[in-house]
Design an enzyme around this catalytic site. Structure first.
Site, PDB file in Angstrom:
ATOM      1  N   ASN A  14     -15.135  10.832   7.188  1.00 11.18           N
ATOM      2  CA  ASN A  14     -15.839  12.457   7.179  1.00 11.18           C
ATOM      3  C   ASN A  14     -17.133  12.018   6.288  1.00 11.18           C
ATOM      4  O   ASN A  14     -18.155  12.819   6.481  1.00 11.18           O
ATOM      5  CB  ASN A  14     -15.172  13.283   6.349  1.00 11.18           C
ATOM      6  CG  ASN A  14     -14.329  12.863   5.276  1.00 11.18           C
ATOM      7  OD1 ASN A  14     -14.392  11.552   5.033  1.00 11.18           O
ATOM      8  ND2 ASN A  14     -13.918  13.658   4.448  1.00 11.18           N
ATOM      9  N   GLU A  33      -7.701   7.346  -2.711  1.00 15.51           N
ATOM     10  CA  GLU A  33      -8.329   8.797  -2.465  1.00 15.51           C
ATOM     11  C   GLU A  33      -7.890   9.331  -1.201  1.00 15.51           C
ATOM     12  O   GLU A  33      -8.256   8.993  -0.471  1.00 15.51           O
ATOM     13  CB  GLU A  33     -10.064   8.747  -2.522  1.00 15.51           C
ATOM     14  CG  GLU A  33     -10.566   8.452  -3.909  1.00 15.51           C
ATOM     15  CD  GLU A  33     -10.331   9.513  -4.811  1.00 15.51           C
ATOM     16  OE1 GLU A  33     -10.031  10.650  -4.451  1.00 15.51           O
ATOM     17  OE2 GLU A  33     -10.640   9.251  -6.186  1.00 15.51           O
TER      18      GLU A  33
HETATM   19  P1  NAD Z   1      -7.116   7.095   7.794  1.00 19.06           P
HETATM   20  O1  NAD Z   1      -5.890   6.893   6.622  1.00 19.06           O
HETATM   21  O2  NAD Z   1      -6.576   7.368   9.198  1.00 19.06           O
HETATM   22  O3  NAD Z   1      -8.036   5.892   7.557  1.00 19.06           O
HETATM   23  C1  NAD Z   1      -8.800   5.530   6.576  1.00 19.06           C
HETATM   24  C2  NAD Z   1      -9.150   4.119   6.503  1.00 19.06           C
HETATM   25  O4  NAD Z   1      -8.109   3.231   6.336  1.00 19.06           O
HETATM   26  C3  NAD Z   1      -9.922   3.573   7.962  1.00 19.06           C
HETATM   27  O5  NAD Z   1     -10.968   2.757   7.475  1.00 19.06           O
HETATM   28  C4  NAD Z   1      -9.025   2.811   8.563  1.00 19.06           C
HETATM   29  O6  NAD Z   1      -9.352   1.939   9.487  1.00 19.06           O
HETATM   30  C5  NAD Z   1      -8.093   2.202   7.466  1.00 19.06           C
HETATM   31  N1  NAD Z   1      -6.528   1.965   7.632  1.00 19.06           N
HETATM   32  C6  NAD Z   1      -5.930   2.377   8.522  1.00 19.06           C
HETATM   33  N2  NAD Z   1      -4.765   1.937   8.351  1.00 19.06           N
HETATM   34  C7  NAD Z   1      -4.906   0.763   7.505  1.00 19.06           C
HETATM   35  C8  NAD Z   1      -3.929  -0.175   6.912  1.00 19.06           C
HETATM   36  N3  NAD Z   1      -2.593  -0.113   7.330  1.00 19.06           N
HETATM   37  N4  NAD Z   1      -4.298  -0.999   6.161  1.00 19.06           N
HETATM   38  C9  NAD Z   1      -5.574  -0.923   5.594  1.00 19.06           C
HETATM   39  N5  NAD Z   1      -6.454  -0.115   6.039  1.00 19.06           N
HETATM   40  C10 NAD Z   1      -6.163   0.839   7.001  1.00 19.06           C
HETATM   41  O7  NAD Z   1      -7.871   8.322   7.468  1.00 19.06           O
HETATM   42  P2  NAD Z   1      -9.194   8.760   8.210  1.00 19.06           P
HETATM   43  O8  NAD Z   1      -8.491   9.560   9.499  1.00 19.06           O
HETATM   44  O9  NAD Z   1     -10.434   7.711   8.482  1.00 19.06           O
HETATM   45  O10 NAD Z   1      -9.605  10.144   7.227  1.00 19.06           O
HETATM   46  C11 NAD Z   1      -9.034  11.204   7.014  1.00 19.06           C
HETATM   47  C12 NAD Z   1      -8.155  11.300   5.793  1.00 19.06           C
HETATM   48  O11 NAD Z   1      -8.786  10.816   4.597  1.00 19.06           O
HETATM   49  C13 NAD Z   1      -7.555  12.844   5.419  1.00 19.06           C
HETATM   50  O12 NAD Z   1      -6.344  12.607   5.244  1.00 19.06           O
HETATM   51  C14 NAD Z   1      -8.481  13.114   4.271  1.00 19.06           C
HETATM   52  O13 NAD Z   1      -7.846  13.899   3.367  1.00 19.06           O
HETATM   53  C15 NAD Z   1      -8.617  11.692   3.587  1.00 19.06           C
HETATM   54  N6  NAD Z   1      -9.789  11.741   2.705  1.00 19.06           N
HETATM   55  C16 NAD Z   1      -9.564  11.689   1.394  1.00 19.06           C
HETATM   56  C17 NAD Z   1     -10.671  11.784   0.684  1.00 19.06           C
HETATM   57  C18 NAD Z   1     -10.503  11.780  -0.989  1.00 19.06           C
HETATM   58  O14 NAD Z   1     -11.592  11.620  -1.846  1.00 19.06           O
HETATM   59  N7  NAD Z   1      -9.537  12.219  -1.556  1.00 19.06           N
HETATM   60  C19 NAD Z   1     -12.083  11.748   1.024  1.00 19.06           C
HETATM   61  C20 NAD Z   1     -12.146  11.961   2.591  1.00 19.06           C
HETATM   62  C21 NAD Z   1     -10.921  11.793   3.392  1.00 19.06           C
END
Ligand code: NAD
Length: 487
Positions: free
Chosen positions: A152, A249
């Site tokens: 995002n 996060e």
């Molecule tokens: P996601 O959890 O699907 O992926 C996040 C990242 O993790 C990606 O780069 C992905 O390739 C990687 N990933 C996935 N599985 C992994 C594993 N097993 N080991 C290591 N890396 C792995 O999240 P998304 O769909 O990209 O983003 C949306 C989510 O992120 C929402 O839940 C949102 O609330 C959260 N988010 C949190 C913040 C914050 O600062 N708290 C900010 C933005 C988004």
């Protein structure tokens, strides 16, 4: 439309390709077109990135913090100079309207680089006096840190992680989300231009398995993840089993509480920012909007009128206020939740449909959506949707709303709108969430810690807290007299 970078990865100051890696297509969410073709990192690429980082880090850590900070501040200046170009790329990568990316994305990346690059020279250890003997503490870097980004806020995420890491003398290997791999590469190039030595900020592409391989690598000391709670559990599990530092996060389902005495236009503006900005794809969004009974009618009337005017469409048109969701899967998830809300008995008060936009028929658009009559136990009020879907709930008493607001596994954010300031502080003090606002929503200045309570995360980004999370303390006791020994 093309946005093909020179190669998939950026390691040791140059672009690197390995076409044996799993293909990774970059899709413009507004049209569904493939705008770039990349490859996920192979084990060879991962090894190359980590060893470049480990080698570069030793000398970087010995540099004067003020000199490291100056390079970061130069990178901030370059980001601002290139704002237009990078915002355009961010819009192609994410589908977010250019109206947003030009004010929010490279801008907040630059803010973090500037702030952390400035304060690091004053972020010292302590001196402890023992009346003769004394001791001091040193804040030392961790070594090679891994950053894993969500889709995002791609360039913001890359900067929020790399700025404190680099400021404290670490090197970083950053893996962007597979959905948005482009702007981290632009940041890597820009760092070199700003004077960052080769190898200190490396970008490798890939899916979750590449993230897992990076964290598990024995040379890596820390991981900072932005992502969903389920991914956070996996990543923290690996980090924990290997005793590595971790910042998480994660997601949220945050409450936004609007009291009867609130300024109605400000409260409506806050609720819209808290649900519709970035097409609702913001972790800290206030998606449970609790409205006190006395202001409910006026609030809904103004909310509906203002939401109806949101301009949805071509993200590159400066007039557009809402773009598409990131991809087909997210579109299916969000429209699925709209169906769930209807089936659960909530009232679909506004939106809920898929807009028909000429030239963007294959884009992942959904209308800004408002559910009223939402009950606390409905799935649309409990689960993170990550789309422009607002749930409006009503309440009568302060104690009641605090209890209901806290009844969630998440704890990222919260907001309160009221003119009664003692009440605002009292309510916020009782809310279990890390990033809160009174009479505003979703601002995240670099000077303030950002992060969650409960399942929403561990550790903080931005502020001096981020510098602590990218360093470890060494205590040094210094004897000035003789050693008293019983032997
Ligand atoms: P996601 O959890 O699907 O992926 C996040 C990242 O993790 C990606 O780069 C992905 O390739 C990687 N990933 C996935 N599985 C992994 C594993 N097993 N080991 C290591 N890396 C792995 O999240 P998304 O769909 O990209 O983003 C949306 C989510 O992120 C929402 O839940 C949102 O609330 C959260 N988010 C949190 C913040 C914050 O600062 N708290 C900010 C933005 C988004």
């Amino acid at each position: 439309m093309r946005a093909q970078p020179k190669a998939s990865h950026y390691i040791n100051g140059r672009y690197v390709e390995d076409d044996q890696g799993t293909p990774l297509d970059v899709i413009y969410p507004a049209t569904g077109e493939v705008i770039a073709r990349l490859h996920a990192a192979t084990p060879h690429i991962i090894e190359q990135a980590i060893s470049a980082a480990a080698e570069a880090q030793l000398e970087w850590a010995r540099m004067r913090p003020a000199d490291r900070g100056r390079i970061l501040r130069r990178a901030a200046d370059l980001l601002r100079e290139r704002n237009e170009e990078i915002s355009h790329l961010e819009t192609l990568d994410t589908g977010k309207p250019i109206q947003e990316t030009t004010v929010a994305d490279p801008a907040s990346a630059a803010e973090a680089l500037e702030f952390l690059g400035g304060v690091v020279a004053g972020h010292h250890g302590h001196y402890v006096d023992f009346g003769g003997p004394f001791a001091y503490t040193r804040r030392e870097p961790l070594g090679v840190c891994v950053g894993i980004g969500a889709w995002n806020y791609p360039i913001q995420g890359a900067a929020w992680k790399s700025a404190p890491a680099l400021a404290m003398g670490n090197a970083m290997v950053f893996k962007p989300s597979e959905n948005t791999p482009l702007t981290a590469l632009a940041l890597a190039e820009l760092y070199i231009e700003a004077g960052l030595p080769n190898g200190l900020f490396n970008v490798v592409q890939g899916y979750g398995d590449v993230g897992g391989a990076l964290i598990s690598h024995p040379t890596v000391a820390k991981v900072s993840l932005t992502g969903s709670v389920p991914t956070g559990r996996k990543v923290l599990g690996i980090a924990g089993s290997l005793m590595k530092h971790a910042t998480m996060e994660l997601g949220g389902k945050s409450p936004l509480i609007i009291f009867d005495d609130a300024d109605v236009e400000n409260a409506v503006g806050g609720a819209m920012l808290a649900n519709f900005y970035s097409t609702g794809q913001v972790c800290s969004n206030g998606t449970r909007v609790f409205v006190q009974n006395g202001i409910y009618e006026r609030f809904i009337e103004r909310l509906t009128a203002r939401t109806a005017k949101i301009r949805i469409g071509d993200p590159l048109d400066p007039q557009t206020q809402m773009g598409p969701l990131i991809n087909k899967a997210q579109h299916e998830k969000v429209t699925g939740y709209i169906e769930i809300g209807k089936a659960e008995g909530a009232t679909l008060h506004h939106g809920g449909g898929i807009p028909r936009l000429q030239g963007f028929e294959n884009g992942f658009f959904v209308e800004p959506t408002i559910f009223t009559g939402v009950k606390d136990d409905m799935r649309i009020a409990r689960e993170e949707i990550f789309g422009p879907v607002m749930s409006v709930l009503t309440f009568s008493k302060e104690d009641e709303v605090i209890e209901r607001a806290n009844d969630t596994e998440f704890g990222l954010s919260a907001g309160v709108f009221t003119r009664d300031l003692p009440r605002a502080h009292r309510v916020i003090a009782d809310i279990k969430a890390g990033s809160c606002w009174i009479n505003h929503y979703n601002l995240a200045p670099a000077e303030l810690p950002f992060g969650g309570f409960k399942q929403s995360g561990i550790g903080r980004e931005n502020s001096l807290a981020a510098l602590d999370h990218y360093s470890q303390i060494k205590s040094v006791y210094v004897e000035t007299g003789d050693v008293e020994s019983p032997y």
